[in-house]
Enzyme design. Structure first.
Site: not given
Ligand code: COA
Length: 259
Positions: A65, A110, A133
């Site tokens: 999400a 998701g 989550e």
């Molecule tokens: N929603 C919105 N934006 C997201 C996102 C999400 N679920 N996951 C990543 N992004 C965005 C980041 O905020 C970042 O944007 P920014 O540069 O404007 O801050 C961009 O995507 C790149 O992410 P980043 O964290 O810099 O890359 P990374 O390679 O270090 O890590 C993830 C990638 C996906 C591992 C990490 O972003 C993460 O843990 N995201 C959350 C995932 C999550 O918990 N999902 C479950 C949701 S219920």
């Protein structure tokens, strides 16, 4: 209206749907849910399409999400989002043709739930999967609490969901969450080959087999077997069934028309 948040490419009988918000790791917002849904609606009754591959643009499959969009939502909007994403995953699971999830990178929340709703999951070595989550003090809301234990068993699913742990592709393979793992550059080729192999089978038979497996596994054995019988009966009057027998007799490859 042109769709850019989810794109569609068609090559012969195989459609590739690509989640396309790479700047946010293909996180799901309302727009993306609607767009993916629209693409499925387009493909569902297109007889030329036999298999659908879903993958992500850039280095992620989907980070789940959109947490930035979520931060500005009212509780009612969150409920509406969960309702829509759950309905979308149901649509994916019940789609009338096989769906392969090409998990090209991060698939969290998701993202993993979308892969779970697909029929077959193929991962890149660089993939990371998990239902994270509970780390955000919520639970998987797009079917994860139900589909993960059905695929990998209750104990492993509980461990993954209670801890929100992220696992790599090899671990996903070991627990049966994905069917195959490939180097990133070989992922789409492997999915394409699998799709082509499926395309050699009778499309009505594949549709009915998917229906029987999905519906039959959710019930007792006797009811499941009755579902299988009914699905078989649908194949009997088809032209394709006769073509299969004729091609066997003539020692050639069958040409199935989905009729
Ligand atoms: N929603 C919105 N934006 C997201 C996102 C999400 N679920 N996951 C990543 N992004 C965005 C980041 O905020 C970042 O944007 P920014 O540069 O404007 O801050 C961009 O995507 C790149 O992410 P980043 O964290 O810099 O890359 P990374 O390679 O270090 O890590 C993830 C990638 C996906 C591992 C990490 O972003 C993460 O843990 N995201 C959350 C995932 C999550 O918990 N999902 C479950 C949701 S219920």
């Amino acid at each position: 209206m042109e769709d850019t948040v989810v794109t569609l490419e068609i090559e012969g009988p195989v459609a590739t749907i690509r989640l396309n918000r790479p700047e946010v790791m293909n996180a799901f917002n309302f727009d993306m849910l609607r767009s993916l849904s629209r693409h499925l609606d387009t493909l569902r009754f297109d007889p030329a399409i036999r298999v659908v591959i879903i993958t992500g643009a850039g280095k992620a499959f989907s980070a789940g999400a959109d947490l930035k969009e979520r931060a500005g939502m009212t509780p009612e909007q969150v409920r509406a989002f969960i309702f829509q994403i759950r309905r979308l995953m149901d649509d994916v699971e019940q789609f009338n043709k096989p769906i392969i999830a090409a998990v090209n990178g991060v698939a969290l929340g998701g993202g993993t739930e979308l892969a779970l709703a697909a029929d077959i999951r193929i991962a890149a070595e660089s993939a990371t999967m998990g239902l994270t989550e509970t780390r955000l003090a919520i639970i998987p809301g797009a079917g994860g609490t139900q589909r993960l234990p059905r695929l990998v068993g209750k104990g492993i699913a509980k461990e993954m969901i209670f801890t929100g742990r992220r696992i790599d592709a090899q671990e996903a393979m070991r627990i049966g969450l994905v069917n195959q793992v490939h180097p990133p550059e070989a992922l789409m080729g492997a999915c394409q080959r699998l799709a082509e192999e499926i395309c050699a089978s009778g499309p009505i038979a594949v549709e009915q087999a998917k229906y029987a497996i999905n519906r039959g596994l959710e019930t007792d054995l006797n009811t499941g077997l009755a579902i299988e019988s009914n699905a078989y009966w649908i194949c009997i009057p088809t032209e394709d069934r006769l073509e299969g027998l004729t091609a066997f007799r003539e020692k050639r490859k069958p040409i199935y028309k989905g009729k």
